[in-house]
Design a protein around this motif. Structure first.
Motif, mmCIF file in Angstrom:
data_model
loop_
_atom_site.group_PDB
_atom_site.id
_atom_site.type_symbol
_atom_site.label_atom_id
_atom_site.label_comp_id
_atom_site.label_asym_id
_atom_site.label_seq_id
_atom_site.Cartn_x
_atom_site.Cartn_y
_atom_site.Cartn_z
ATOM 1 N N VAL C 156 -59.699 -73.128 -24.395
ATOM 2 C CA VAL C 156 -58.438 -73.571 -24.998
ATOM 3 C C VAL C 156 -58.519 -75.016 -25.492
ATOM 4 O O VAL C 156 -58.308 -75.281 -26.677
ATOM 5 N N PRO C 157 -58.859 -75.981 -24.603
ATOM 6 C CA PRO C 157 -58.907 -77.359 -25.096
ATOM 7 C C PRO C 157 -59.986 -77.564 -26.160
ATOM 8 O O PRO C 157 -59.809 -78.395 -27.060
ATOM 9 N N VAL C 158 -61.085 -76.797 -26.056
ATOM 10 C CA VAL C 158 -62.154 -76.949 -27.042
ATOM 11 C C VAL C 158 -61.634 -76.604 -28.433
ATOM 12 O O VAL C 158 -61.783 -77.380 -29.384
ATOM 13 N N PHE C 159 -60.973 -75.448 -28.546
ATOM 14 C CA PHE C 159 -60.473 -75.044 -29.864
ATOM 15 C C PHE C 159 -59.302 -75.921 -30.300
ATOM 16 O O PHE C 159 -59.132 -76.197 -31.488
ATOM 17 N N ALA C 160 -58.494 -76.364 -29.339
ATOM 18 C CA ALA C 160 -57.382 -77.239 -29.694
ATOM 19 C C ALA C 160 -57.928 -78.514 -30.332
ATOM 20 O O ALA C 160 -57.411 -78.986 -31.349
ATOM 21 N N ARG C 161 -59.001 -79.041 -29.761
ATOM 22 C CA ARG C 161 -59.568 -80.276 -30.271
ATOM 23 C C ARG C 161 -60.149 -80.080 -31.675
ATOM 24 O O ARG C 161 -59.924 -80.885 -32.568
ATOM 25 N N VAL C 162 -60.883 -78.967 -31.821
ATOM 26 C CA VAL C 162 -61.498 -78.714 -33.124
ATOM 27 C C VAL C 162 -60.413 -78.523 -34.190
ATOM 28 O O VAL C 162 -60.484 -79.102 -35.278
ATOM 29 N N ALA C 163 -59.388 -77.746 -33.855
ATOM 30 C CA ALA C 163 -58.327 -77.480 -34.835
ATOM 31 C C ALA C 163 -57.585 -78.768 -35.174
ATOM 32 O O ALA C 163 -57.290 -79.050 -36.346
ATOM 33 N N ARG C 164 -57.314 -79.577 -34.145
ATOM 34 C CA ARG C 164 -56.589 -80.818 -34.373
ATOM 35 C C ARG C 164 -57.398 -81.749 -35.263
ATOM 36 O O ARG C 164 -56.894 -82.287 -36.259
ATOM 37 N N GLY C 165 -58.678 -81.905 -34.909
ATOM 38 C CA GLY C 165 -59.530 -82.788 -35.693
ATOM 39 C C GLY C 165 -59.635 -82.329 -37.134
ATOM 40 O O GLY C 165 -59.502 -83.121 -38.073
ATOM 41 N N GLY C 166 -59.850 -81.024 -37.303
ATOM 42 C CA GLY C 166 -59.986 -80.464 -38.642
ATOM 43 C C GLY C 166 -58.723 -80.676 -39.455
ATOM 44 O O GLY C 166 -58.762 -81.105 -40.623
#
Lengths: 501, 316, 286
Positions: C156-166
């Protein structure tokens, strides 16, 4: 596989740094003749055998650290211990024990009849935390007649008194040190406690002021190796010299073929059963329970789950006991008949149920095989692995289960089928009547025939599916002598163990 | 810098508080009664009740949480249900295995991983890089417990060079202790080394792109010297982060390796305590591990901020 | 800068990166393909156990031999792919489904929501992964579904970070401004413009998380906390083979090697995709 050639390669291409490691490491493996490393599966919670039910406590302390008035020998016989001899009154209501002389506890305090009185009164008294209090229920009074003489008066005749006094729960402790025995046990045995690294090992040292013939070993380490895989590796690598109750039957064939080891398959008191909740849905019907019993190929089960180390049983009774009956005819392995019974009971298409499995490998592996067997008569089992904590709460206490696999390791425990509210949910007036007669009977022949009757009733009612008797398998270093082969009680008696020269 | 540090300290406390709540709740949910486990199949209702009272299991939930949490603040980790000794003592015993194991594994991973990473960056575009990268890819894909099984099979069972498991103890000499930790450390370190090498390589390649590298090269510094003097130093930031993460992983995440080698480490303590429902030991040990992880992250962050002022913005 | 990067070397980079992509794709197709095939066809039935046939060596009939219950090892590997890949895939799905919206929300709202997400990330990362997976499976009970949850939580946090950064990197881009001027709502912009633009990032991350998920499933299964029988998974095969490693090493070697190959395949695919999608890392003189 290829690993062998890899090994050879490594041996040949002497990697210099690893070789120097090897030379150093070589020494750590060699067993000197004064010490012994024993593997055990479960770590004891503490080391006071008079205050806990865990078998691992007895395994470490029995006969090694603590002694009782009598003791139980390698074949289940009663032997003298702190009581060198005894006299029974003609009416059987009074036992006089003559104690060994020159005995002292490991803390240097002398042993006398007072300690016997203290220990037995403590075990049977009101504030007792003894796990086997019923062992002492026939005792009326303990009298210290002289420093070396104790009289035990009984309320009623008790044929098994001498046997009972040989249990680990009946060992003699000193008044001064009784409280501290959980952490630092002090007894009269040939070994004294030396240290305990939690989760790792318990170390004993020879006690130089032992009253009897001294132990041959200086140091004994009980190493806790719970994982079957680690147990195999530890034995193969020589990290342990003996492993009684070896947890990995799959390795035994290979260990037997290896001249470095001796493997013994002795008898145990563990009846392994597929327990059924006799009040749960389809299982309330005796025909369904019989069908389940008949659908299981016990021989294949022993082979598949225990690699042949075990004996199929036909009722809840140890097959090595003289009163054991072969009741295979009650529920023979017969898939067609099993299907027929299911159809009669109205479950032609079978049904779905859960099978809760505690952690031991006999349960986990057996469960997989039984699920496969029962699927052939249409019963689909959903396997739910549970830890002991959950098993005790859920299955044993809560009776919230349909099937479970467990081994009942108490000796002569067929009486549990008469217990009201026990987790089988079995209720039979006929069986209860037999048990009542049994408790009153003292004649051996009469007892045996009643025990046979009891076995027959629960086999006929197919209360549970009786699978196999666990084997007590031990692996020893081939040069080791004097270990127990059978397990009449849960002890690892090392008092007579020694290395062959 | 001070403001940044204060901000991070506040975050630290928040995380620890939230984590303690999560741990407490999860462990309350665990099925099975510790008192029943201690008494086994023979316990009757009366002694069960007495034991529950004695263990403090009958107190209200909030009170139990507070007792535990405030106790931890004073360094009181509670008394183990199973062994009836202070949990702090158990932790101290276990740390003499877990800390050296993590340290050896981390040292091995660094000594192997970083030079390999630099080499891979240096050989960029050559066939040897392709070979190296293939090796690293396999290293990353290795399950460490499987590697451990193979190591035991070769070095303990077949060659009998090193013990198959268990911990001999430091009091029997440095070698006795080290030899029990060598195979587990190798099993833990190899996949970590592969990860480190890959990070090192890509960090180096990123850095070599920067202007100051071009400047250094333009000043006539050799490629080799530039790589070592400027490249490696600047690539250390991402590498340090990963090292920080790996250290906490190696202390707590070694559970499986500790099982394979039956080492009495912290991870195994938690694992066993869960199955014995020694809840106080589980709670306190997990909390200790979480605290260690959070603290490592905290110091890595501070170290960054000290190196690179751009990272010092308070709310990120 | 390297001295005059020769052009054939540059093309060699490119061919090698496509080699990584190619190899990754091939392995992935083979692994996923056999997993899918096992739904329809298996060389042998693995649900009924036959102890008499156990531990047979490789033969023309059983290409990889049989296991300790007499089941065909090749069939076990094939059907094991279902569970091992399935647990990994669902764990990735779990992480994406929760993480991506969280990350996008944080990027869109910034401020408080962003802070909250950060704190949540801190909390999840404070727990050593293996340890909390053990805690979770211990309280929910071992099994495939609970392994998915235990592994998925860390995604969850991994994808949240990637999506946020992107999403943040897209902020202020012209096409977004245009969409806003055209009167499109935030949700619609997110779906029509932001998501497609960060999809490649997410896909790359997904392959990496998938390979980590496969390793995590194997680890949990090794401890006996993963999927339970009658489900077969590579990790469970390893778990059952561990005690036989000295006598029938193939039972541990083959599933272990299968895990390595599968994870390698997904990693290569992920790397190849990243190089393909991220021009900064591709070829080019350095």
């Amino acid at each position: 596989m290829r690993l062998n050639s890899l090994t050879k390669l490594l041996k040949r291409v002497a990697l210099p740094c690893l070789l120097s490691v090897a030379c150093l490491a070589g020494n750590s493996h060699a067993s000197d003749h004064a010490s012994l490393n024993i593997g055990m599966q479960l770590e004891p919670p503490h080391l006071d055998p008079t205050a806990g039910a865990a078998g691992a406590i007895d395994a470490v302390t029995y006969a090694n650290i603590f002694e009782g008035l009598t003791r139980i020998g390698a074949h289940g016989e009663v032997l003298p211990a702190l009581a060198r001899s005894w006299k029974v009154s003609p009416d059987g209501l009074s036992y006089t024990f003559y104690l060994a002389k020159g005995v002292q506890f490991h803390d240097g305090s002398p042993f006398s009849a007072d300690d016997v009185k203290f220990s037995l009164d403590r075990a049977r008294g009101d504030g007792s935390t003894n796990a086997q209090k019923p062992l002492f229920s026939a005792i009326k009074e303990v009298v210290a007649v002289a420093p070396n003489e104790v009289r035990v008066d009984l309320l009623r005749q008790e044929g098994s008194l001498l046997f009972n006094l040989g249990w680990g729960d009946a060992v003699i402790v000193s008044r001064q040190s009784a409280k501290g025995n959980r952490k630092h046990p002090i007894g009269t045995g040939p070994f004294q406690f030396s240290r305990w690294v939690k989760g790792q090992e318990i170390q004993l040292q020879r006690f130089d002021h032992y009253w009897g013939s001294p132990a041959k070993l200086d140091t004994v380490r009980f190493k806790v190796i719970a994982d079957p895989n680690a147990a195999i590796a530890a034995v193969m690598a020589g990290d342990v010299d003996a492993y009684p109750g070896f947890p990995a039957p799959e390795a035994l064939g290979h260990l037997e073929a290896d001249p470095r080891f001796k493997v013994f398959a002795g008898s145990s008191e563990g009846e392994t059963i597929l327990a059924m909740n006799n009040k749960a849905g389809p299982l309330a019907d005796v025909r369904v329970r019989r069908a389940v019993s008949m659908a299981i190929d016990k021989q294949a089960l022993v082979e598949g789950a225990m690699y042949g180390y075990g004996t199929p049983i036909t009722s809840h009774f140890a097959p090595h006991h003289p009163a054991a009956l072969d009741l295979a005819a009650e529920t023979p392995f017969d898939v067609r008949e099993a299907k027929h019974l299911l159809k009669q009971a109205g479950y032609e298409d079978g049904f779905t149920a859960t099978l809760k499995l505690p952690p031991p490998s006999y349960a986990r592996r057996g469960g997989e095989l039984i699920a496969s067997d029962l699927s052939k008569i249409g019963i689909k089992l959903k396997i739910v692995p549970v830890e002991w904590a959950q098993w005790l709460a859920d299955v044993f206490k809560g009776k919230n289960y349909e099937f479970t696999i467990v081994s009942h390791t108490e000796p002569m425990d067929i009486g549990i089928y008469a217990r009201k509210d026990y987790y089988f949910n079995y209720d039979s007036a006929e069986f209860d009547g037999v048990v009542k007669q049994l408790n009153a009977a003292s004649d051996t022949q009469a007892r045996y025939s009643l025990l046979g009757e009891a076995q027959r009733i629960i086999a006929r009612d197919a209360v549970n599916a009786y699978l196999f008797q666990l084997a007590n398998v031990s692996v020893w270093n081939a040069k080791l002598e004097g270990m127990w082969k059978d397990a009449p009680i849960q002890a690892i008696d090392v008092t007579h163990v020694h290395w062959q020269d | 810098m001070l403001q940044f540090a204060l901000w991070r300290i506040a975050g630290l406390w928040w995380t620890l508080f939230a984590a303690s709540l999560v741990i407490f709740i999860v462990i309350e949910v665990l099925p099975g009664d510790p008192a029943q486990v201690m008494l086994g199949m023979s316990g009757d209702a009366q002694s069960l009740g007495a034991l529950r009272e004695q263990l403090g299991l009958n107190a209200p939930v909030a009170q139990r949480y507070l007792t535990w949490a405030t106790g931890m603040l004073h360094g009181d980790f509670g008394v183990s249900y199973t062994y009836s000794v202070p949990v702090a003592d158990l932790l101290r015993e276990r740390l003499t295995v877990s800390l050296p194991l993590a340290a050896i594994a981390l040292a091995l991973a660094t000594v192997l991983g970083l030079p390999l990473g630099v080499l891979a960056a240096r050989f960029r575009g050559r066939l040897s890089e392709a070979g190296l990268m293939a090796g690293l890819q396999v290293g990353v894909a290795l399950p460490n417990f499987w590697l451990a099984l193979l190591l035991i099979y070769v070095f303990s069972i077949s060659l009998r060079w090193l013990p198959a498991g268990g911990f001999a103890g430091w009091e029997k000499g440095l070698w006795a202790g080290l030899s029990s930790l060598l195979l587990p450390a190798v099993a833990l370190a190899l996949p970590q080394a592969a990860i480190l090498a890959r990070i090192m390589r890509s960090a180096l390649l990123d850095v070599m792109h920067e202007d100051y590298i071009r400047t250094a090269r333009a000043k006539g510094l050799s490629r080799q010297a530039t790589l070592w003097r400027h490249g490696v130093r600047n690539a250390m930031i991402p590498v340090l982060t990963v090292l920080g993460l790996q250290f906490s992983f190696l202390i707590a995440g070694a559970v499986i390796i500790e099982s394979v080698f039956y080492l009495p480490g912290l991870g195994r303590l938690v694992f066993q305590a869960i199955s014995q429902r020694d809840l106080i030991t589980v709670k306190s040990t997990v909390m200790l591990l979480v605290t260690a992880t959070v603290l490592v992250a905290f110091f890595v962050d501070l170290a960054y901020a000290a190196i690179d002022p751009r990272l010092r913005k308070a709310p990120r | 800068m390297m001295k005059n990067v020769p052009s054939e070397k540059a093309s060699f980079f490119n061919s090698r990166y496509s080699a990584s992509l190619l190899l990754g794709t091939v392995i992935t197709i083979v692994v996923v393909g056999t997993g899918v095939l096992s739904f329809f066809w298996l060389p042998f039935n693995v649900s009924s156990l036959n102890v008499a046939q156990r531990l047979q060596p490789a033969s023309a009939q059983h290409w990889l031999g049989t296991d300790q219950y007499g089941r065909d090892l090749l069939s076990m590997l094939m059907i094991g792919a279902q569970t091992s890949l399935g647990v990994g895939l669902f764990a990735v799905g779990f992480g994406m489904l929760l993480g991506v919206p969280l990350g996008l929300l944080a990027a869109a709202r910034r401020g408080f929501v962003d802070q909250l997400l950060m704190r949540f990330n801190d909390l999840v990362f404070a727990f050593p992964a293996v340890l909390s997976a053990i805690l979770i499976t211990a309280s929910l009970g071992p099994g495939a579904l609970n392994s998915i949850i235990a592994i998925g939580i860390f995604n969850v946090p991994v994808f949240a970070r990637v999506a946020r950064g992107g999403a943040l990197s897209l902020a202020g881009r012209e096409f977004l401004l245009a969409a806003r001027l055209a009167g499109k709502g935030a949700l619609r912009i997110t779906f029509e413009h932001v998501l497609p633009n960060i999809a490649s990032l997410l896909i790359v991350q997904a392959t990496i998380q998938l390979s980590m998920g496969i390793l995590a499933e194997a680890g949990l299964s090794y401890l006996g906390l993963g999927p339970q029988p009658p489900l077969v998974s590579w990790g469970r095969m390893l778990n059952e083979a561990q005690t036989l490693v000295s006598f029938a090493p193939q039972l541990a070697l083959i599933p272990g090697a299968t895990i390595v190959v599968a994870v390698l395949g997904f990693n290569l695919l992920g790397d190849g995709l990243r190089d393909l999608l991220d021009p900064k890392l591709r070829g080019g003189p350095r």
